[in-house]
Design a protein around this motif. Structure first.
Motif, mmCIF file in Angstrom:
data_model
loop_
_atom_site.group_PDB
_atom_site.id
_atom_site.type_symbol
_atom_site.label_atom_id
_atom_site.label_comp_id
_atom_site.label_asym_id
_atom_site.label_seq_id
_atom_site.Cartn_x
_atom_site.Cartn_y
_atom_site.Cartn_z
ATOM 1 N N ALA A 11 42.655 13.097 28.227
ATOM 2 C CA ALA A 11 43.116 14.150 29.153
ATOM 3 C C ALA A 11 44.644 14.284 29.057
ATOM 4 N N CYS A 12 45.199 15.190 29.864
ATOM 5 C CA CYS A 12 46.636 15.470 29.780
ATOM 6 C C CYS A 12 47.497 14.293 30.220
ATOM 7 N N LEU A 34 36.897 11.224 36.068
ATOM 8 C CA LEU A 34 37.268 12.486 36.722
ATOM 9 C C LEU A 34 36.068 13.198 37.351
ATOM 10 N N LYS A 37 35.393 11.095 40.356
ATOM 11 C CA LYS A 37 36.626 10.839 41.129
ATOM 12 C C LYS A 37 36.677 9.381 41.578
ATOM 13 N N GLY A 52 43.144 14.985 43.260
ATOM 14 C CA GLY A 52 41.929 14.673 42.497
ATOM 15 C C GLY A 52 42.059 14.818 40.999
ATOM 16 N N TYR A 53 43.309 14.972 40.497
ATOM 17 C CA TYR A 53 43.433 15.077 39.041
ATOM 18 C C TYR A 53 44.449 14.092 38.486
ATOM 19 N N VAL A 54 44.286 13.833 37.169
ATOM 20 C CA VAL A 54 45.256 13.013 36.442
ATOM 21 C C VAL A 54 46.245 13.976 35.781
ATOM 22 N N PRO A 55 47.459 13.524 35.442
ATOM 23 C CA PRO A 55 47.980 12.177 35.617
ATOM 24 C C PRO A 55 48.519 11.942 37.024
ATOM 25 N N GLU A 67 51.862 15.654 38.844
ATOM 26 C CA GLU A 67 52.310 16.786 38.015
ATOM 27 C C GLU A 67 52.976 16.256 36.745
ATOM 28 N N GLY A 68 52.216 16.400 35.652
ATOM 29 C CA GLY A 68 52.623 15.825 34.380
ATOM 30 C C GLY A 68 54.025 16.180 33.925
ATOM 31 N N HIS A 108 48.814 24.336 28.237
ATOM 32 C CA HIS A 108 47.807 23.449 28.837
ATOM 33 C C HIS A 108 46.805 24.239 29.680
ATOM 34 N N LYS A 109 47.311 24.999 30.648
ATOM 35 C CA LYS A 109 46.398 25.704 31.557
ATOM 36 C C LYS A 109 45.753 26.929 30.903
ATOM 37 N N TYR A 159 54.173 16.269 25.337
ATOM 38 C CA TYR A 159 53.246 17.133 26.083
ATOM 39 C C TYR A 159 52.681 18.202 25.140
ATOM 40 N N TYR A 162 49.812 16.895 23.148
ATOM 41 C CA TYR A 162 48.515 16.886 23.844
ATOM 42 C C TYR A 162 47.838 18.257 23.725
#
Ligand code: GSH
Length: 204
Positions: A11-12, A34, A37, A52-55, A67-68, A108-109, A159, A162
């Motif tokens: 993942a990111c 993920l 969770k 609820g998200y990484v990183p 927030e990566g 990424h998004k 980044y 990735y």
């Protein structure tokens, strides 16, 4: 307390994972499922990061940073000598932030709607084309240079790496046709810190 990086293989979170290894900062990895969770010990990931998200990065004082694009700058600033980010307050730093924001929001998004099973074929095609254009912007910026900044590898390249791994899975024209993206991807992938991060996550 040692820094703790909450990550999911592939993942990111790979981007801050690379940054930590490039910076030579000691850290522990905590794997997150993920879908459920949950942490490996059964703990609730929402209790770590309510988003609820990484990183997510647990700092030495127990605070959790998310927030990566921001986490990697925090890591870079822990070890200024590693030159993973230009000095705060310089235009070069703002240019890096411009790249990090572009990578986060456009690259990424940009994969989200393409990978979303609810997107129909036409919509997917639209988003694929748009993403391709965005990667061509990255490719143009890399013409005649090794990395995005003027002073060697930085967290922005980690980044971008990735996102290029994600692009590889799409069989995208930008990656196949650009003369610079593939060598850039391979140059970063060959770095010892990157190889170590991939190995620790069980990736190739
Ligand atoms: N805004 C966050 C987004 C991070 C993100 O998209 N993480 C993904 C993995 S690459 C995730 O954990 N998705 C699970 C979810 O959103 O529930 C950032 O830039 O760090």
């Amino acid at each position: 307390m040692t820094l703790k990086l909450y990550y999911t293989p592939g993942a990111c979170s790979l981007s801050p994972h690379i940054a930590l290894r490039e910076a030579g900062v000691p850290f522990d990895l905590v794997k997150v499922d993920l879908a459920a969770k949950k942490l490996e010990d059964g703990g609730d990931f929402f209790a770590v990061n309510p988003k609820g998200y990484v990183p997510a990065l647990r700092l030495e004082d127990g605070q959790v940073l998310t927030e990566g694009a921001v986490i990697v700058q925090y890591i870079a600033d822990l070890r200024p000598d590693s030159k993973l980010a230009p000095k705060q307050g310089t235009l070069a730093r703002v240019r890096q932030q411009e790249w990090l924001h572009f990578i986060a929001t456009e690259l990424h998004k940009g994969f989200g709607p393409i990978n979303n099973p609810k997107s129909g074929p036409e919509l997917k095609q639209f988003f694929r084309q748009r993403l391709d254009t965005r990667f061509r912007t990255l490719a143009s910026a890399l013409e005649g240079r090794e990395f995005l900044g003027d002073d060697g590898f930085t967290v922005a390249d980690g980044y971008a790496y990735y996102t290029l791994r994600s692009l590889r899975r799409l069989d995208a024209p930008a990656l196949k046709q650009s003369a610079v993206l593939r060598p850039y991807f391979e140059r970063i992938g060959a770095r010892p810190a990157v190889r170590a991060a991939l190995e620790a996550e069980g990736l190739q």
